[in-house]
Design a protein around this motif. Structure first.
Motif, short mmCIF file in Angstrom:
data_model
loop_
_atom_site.label_atom_id
_atom_site.label_comp_id
_atom_site.label_asym_id
_atom_site.label_seq_id
_atom_site.Cartn_x
_atom_site.Cartn_y
_atom_site.Cartn_z
N HIS A 63 0.84 -1.20 0.00
CA HIS A 63 0.00 0.00 0.00
C HIS A 63 0.88 1.25 0.00
O HIS A 63 2.05 1.19 0.37
CB HIS A 63 -0.84 0.07 1.28
CG HIS A 63 -1.70 -1.12 1.52
ND1 HIS A 63 -3.03 -1.14 1.18
CD2 HIS A 63 -1.43 -2.33 2.08
CE1 HIS A 63 -3.54 -2.32 1.52
NE2 HIS A 63 -2.59 -3.06 2.07
N HIS A 179 -2.51 -3.20 -3.46
CA HIS A 179 -3.90 -3.14 -2.99
C HIS A 179 -4.89 -3.13 -4.15
O HIS A 179 -5.91 -3.82 -4.13
CB HIS A 179 -4.02 -1.86 -2.13
CG HIS A 179 -5.32 -1.70 -1.41
ND1 HIS A 179 -5.54 -0.67 -0.54
CD2 HIS A 179 -6.48 -2.41 -1.45
CE1 HIS A 179 -6.77 -0.78 -0.06
NE2 HIS A 179 -7.36 -1.81 -0.59
N CYS A 188 -4.56 2.80 -4.76
CA CYS A 188 -3.45 2.39 -3.88
C CYS A 188 -2.72 1.20 -4.51
O CYS A 188 -3.39 0.27 -4.94
CB CYS A 188 -4.02 2.02 -2.52
SG CYS A 188 -2.83 1.41 -1.34
ZN LIG Z 1 -4.03 0.38 0.22
#
Ligand SMILES: [Zn+2]
Length: 209
Positions: A63, A179, A188
């Motif tokens: 992330h 992500h 992300c």
């Molecule tokens: Zn994330």
């Protein structure tokens, strides 16, 4: 009878010492963990384990924090703020967020490439998006990588951390993802970090990207 050891020749000792100094640094040993700032060193509150699910790490998800890097704050300050946000009810964008048991991430790589210990690896992470965090190690890299690029120090720390975790938890390179590979509605970990993921997988697999 004597318990005295024969003394090595001082010149030989000096030569061996010089040879060691001159030798190239060994490649980072993947069985050795990278330096991680432990929870006790950043003043973590206890995790609320009643709100957390136990799991077994088998994959790794990367992330970004989604906010631009703030090098003026210490890693300790950032982790304390993130934990406070995490453990309280709040809002992510327009979505209400329930209290989580702890930081949502297992590791946090800051602006300078220092690594902080987040949630215990014995528990699945949390997310404000709908995807199954179970069995996935969550790593956040500080920054908004649609608006800025990860620094070389951040990428080096991430590579080393992920390579070590991959050995420790037997995570194949193919199970290292971003992500947005799991959730269509998120950008992300940002373009700049997504672009690094093929090289990260290659690093873990021990091949050139
Ligand atoms: Zn994330």
């Amino acid at each position: 009878m004597t318990d005295r050891h024969p003394r090595p020749c001082p010149a030989l000792v000096a030569l061996v010492y010089l040879a060691l100094l001159a030798a190239p640094a060994p490649a980072a040993d993947r069985s050795t963990p990278p330096p991680v700032i432990p929870r006790a060193a950043w003043g973590a509150q206890p995790a609320k384990t009643a709100l957390m699910q136990q799991h077994m790490p088998r994959e790794i998800v990367i992330h970004h924090t989604g906010e631009k890097r703030r090098p003026q704050l210490t890693l300790q300050e950032k982790l304390r703020k993130l934990q406070k946000f995490s453990q309280n009810p709040g809002q992510v964008g327009r979505t209400p967020k329930p209290p989580w048991g702890d930081l949502p991430y297992h590791f946090y790589v800051d602006a300078d490439g220092r690594i902080g210990e987040g949630r215990s690896l014995a528990f699945a992470g949390d997310s404000n998006t709908r995807y199954d965090t179970a069995n996935r190690i969550q790593i956040a890299v500080e920054g908004h990588f649609d608006q800025e690029q990860p620094t070389p120090a951040q990428l080096a720390a991430l590579d080393r951390l992920v390579a070590w975790l991959a050995v420790r938890y037997r995570v194949p390179a193919a199970k290292i993802s971003g992500h947005s590979d799991h959730v269509a509605g998120t950008d992300c970990p940002g373009r700049g970090l997504k672009a690094h993921l093929p090289a990260l997988r290659a690093h873990v697999a021990g091949r050139r990207p």
